[in-house]
Design an enzyme around this catalytic site. Structure first.
Site, PDB file in Angstrom:
ATOM      1  N   HIS A 180       0.902  -0.754   0.267  1.00 23.27           N
ATOM      2  CA  HIS A 180       0.012  -0.191  -0.146  1.00 23.27           C
ATOM      3  C   HIS A 180       0.599   1.437  -0.383  1.00 23.27           C
ATOM      4  CE1 HIS A 180      -4.096   1.786   1.808  1.00 23.27           C
ATOM      5  NE2 HIS A 180      -3.466   2.918   0.898  1.00 23.27           N
ATOM      6  N   HIS A 234      -7.894  -6.197   7.127  1.00 29.11           N
ATOM      7  CA  HIS A 234      -7.787  -5.463   8.204  1.00 29.11           C
ATOM      8  C   HIS A 234      -8.212  -6.388   9.749  1.00 29.11           C
ATOM      9  CE1 HIS A 234      -7.511  -1.499  10.482  1.00 29.11           C
ATOM     10  NE2 HIS A 234      -6.909  -1.142   9.081  1.00 29.11           N
ATOM     11  N   GLU A 290      -2.420  -1.468  -3.342  1.00 29.89           N
ATOM     12  CA  GLU A 290      -3.773  -0.812  -3.226  1.00 29.89           C
ATOM     13  C   GLU A 290      -3.459   0.655  -2.444  1.00 29.89           C
ATOM     14  OE1 GLU A 290      -4.646  -3.139   0.467  1.00 29.89           O
ATOM     15  OE2 GLU A 290      -3.814  -2.169   1.927  1.00 29.89           O
TER      16      GLU A 290
END
Length: 267
Positions: A57, A214, A88
């Site tokens: 990310h 997450h 991402e």
């Protein structure tokens, strides 16, 4: 790849894929200027231990993953056919520049996960909301699809939002699982998990495939996958890297794969 080291894929085909997020490895490396720990070495260890993919990310401030990491990991994954590279981030920040660069160079990137995080956030904390975000997301989803990439949208577990995500062109959604993780094992946990089940069912009914991530960890992952139908991939970073400080990275990856495998085993 060392042929004496099992890929780990054989025992887990047809089940949920594990994508290892390496942001925290890069964060530690960035505290010094001597290049350790190596992000590409960590990726190699994870893949040799059986991880099905790598996630990064990159953020505009390069607080962890940096532009050269994105490229070097793509180059590494050329030697790992069948493993996936998931990038991402916020498509309105630097994400699409990173992705376009890889595609221009003919380097692998399999999935982009669009996440609505702000520059100031320490971590992602909510999903896209429709119809509010639809108009500005539409051209970027179309561009990513035109580049031949799978598009996943980071979403809260709200069943009514799933059809709108599919209408935009997304092929997958990644359910934001922090609320599940924070309530796991509490009196509230059963009802919260039920909300994820409903969201997953709505996503599947809309024609979407399903990812999740997450705050998933070794304590809560199996329960989540047993309850929530159709999860094709989990991306896990913070907890996995924290566990690796105690267990070692290779053994930690294998333990997460055992958690995934246990979700499909008879209870």
């Amino acid at each position: 790849m060392n042929p004496l080291v099992t890929t780990g894929l054989e025992a887990h085909r047809g089940t949920t894929a594990l994508s290892v997020n390496l942001n925290k490895v890069a964060l530690l490396r960035n505290t010094r200027s001597i290049g350790i720990p190596s992000v590409t070495r960590a990726a190699t260890i994870a893949l040799e231990a059986g991880a099905h993919g790598i996630t990064v990310h990159p953020r505009p401030d390069q607080r962890h993953i940096r532009a050269h990491d994105v490229v070097e990991l793509a180059e590494l994954l050329q030697a790992w056919p069948g493993r996936e590279y998931n990038i991402e981030g916020n498509p309105f920040h630097n994400l699409m520049d990173e992705v376009r660069g890889l595609v221009r160079r003919g380097l692998p990137v399999h999935q982009v996960t669009f996440v609505p995080d702000s520059v100031e956030q320490s971590t992602s904390d909510h999903g896209w909301r429709f119809p509010d975000d639809a108009q500005r997301l539409a051209p970027l989803v179309a561009e990513a699809l035109g580049l031949g990439l799978r598009v996943s949208l980071f979403m809260d577990p709200v069943p009514a939002q799933m059809a709108a995500a599919r209408a935009l062109g997304a092929q997958r959604v990644e359910l934001y699982t922090e609320h599940y993780a924070s309530t796991h094992g509490t009196p509230e946990g059963g009802a919260v998990l039920g909300g994820y089940v409903a969201a997953a069912q709505a996503a599947l009914a809309a024609g979407l495939e399903l990812n999740a991530g997450h705050d998933l960890n070794r304590a809560n992952l199996t329960d989540f996958l047993r309850a929530v139908p159709g999860v094709l991939e989990v991306s896990i970073g913070h907890a996995l890297i924290a566990d690796a400080l105690e267990l070692g990275l290779a053994e930690t990856v294998r333990d997460y794969l055992r958690c995934i495998h246990a979700a499909g085993a008879p209870t």
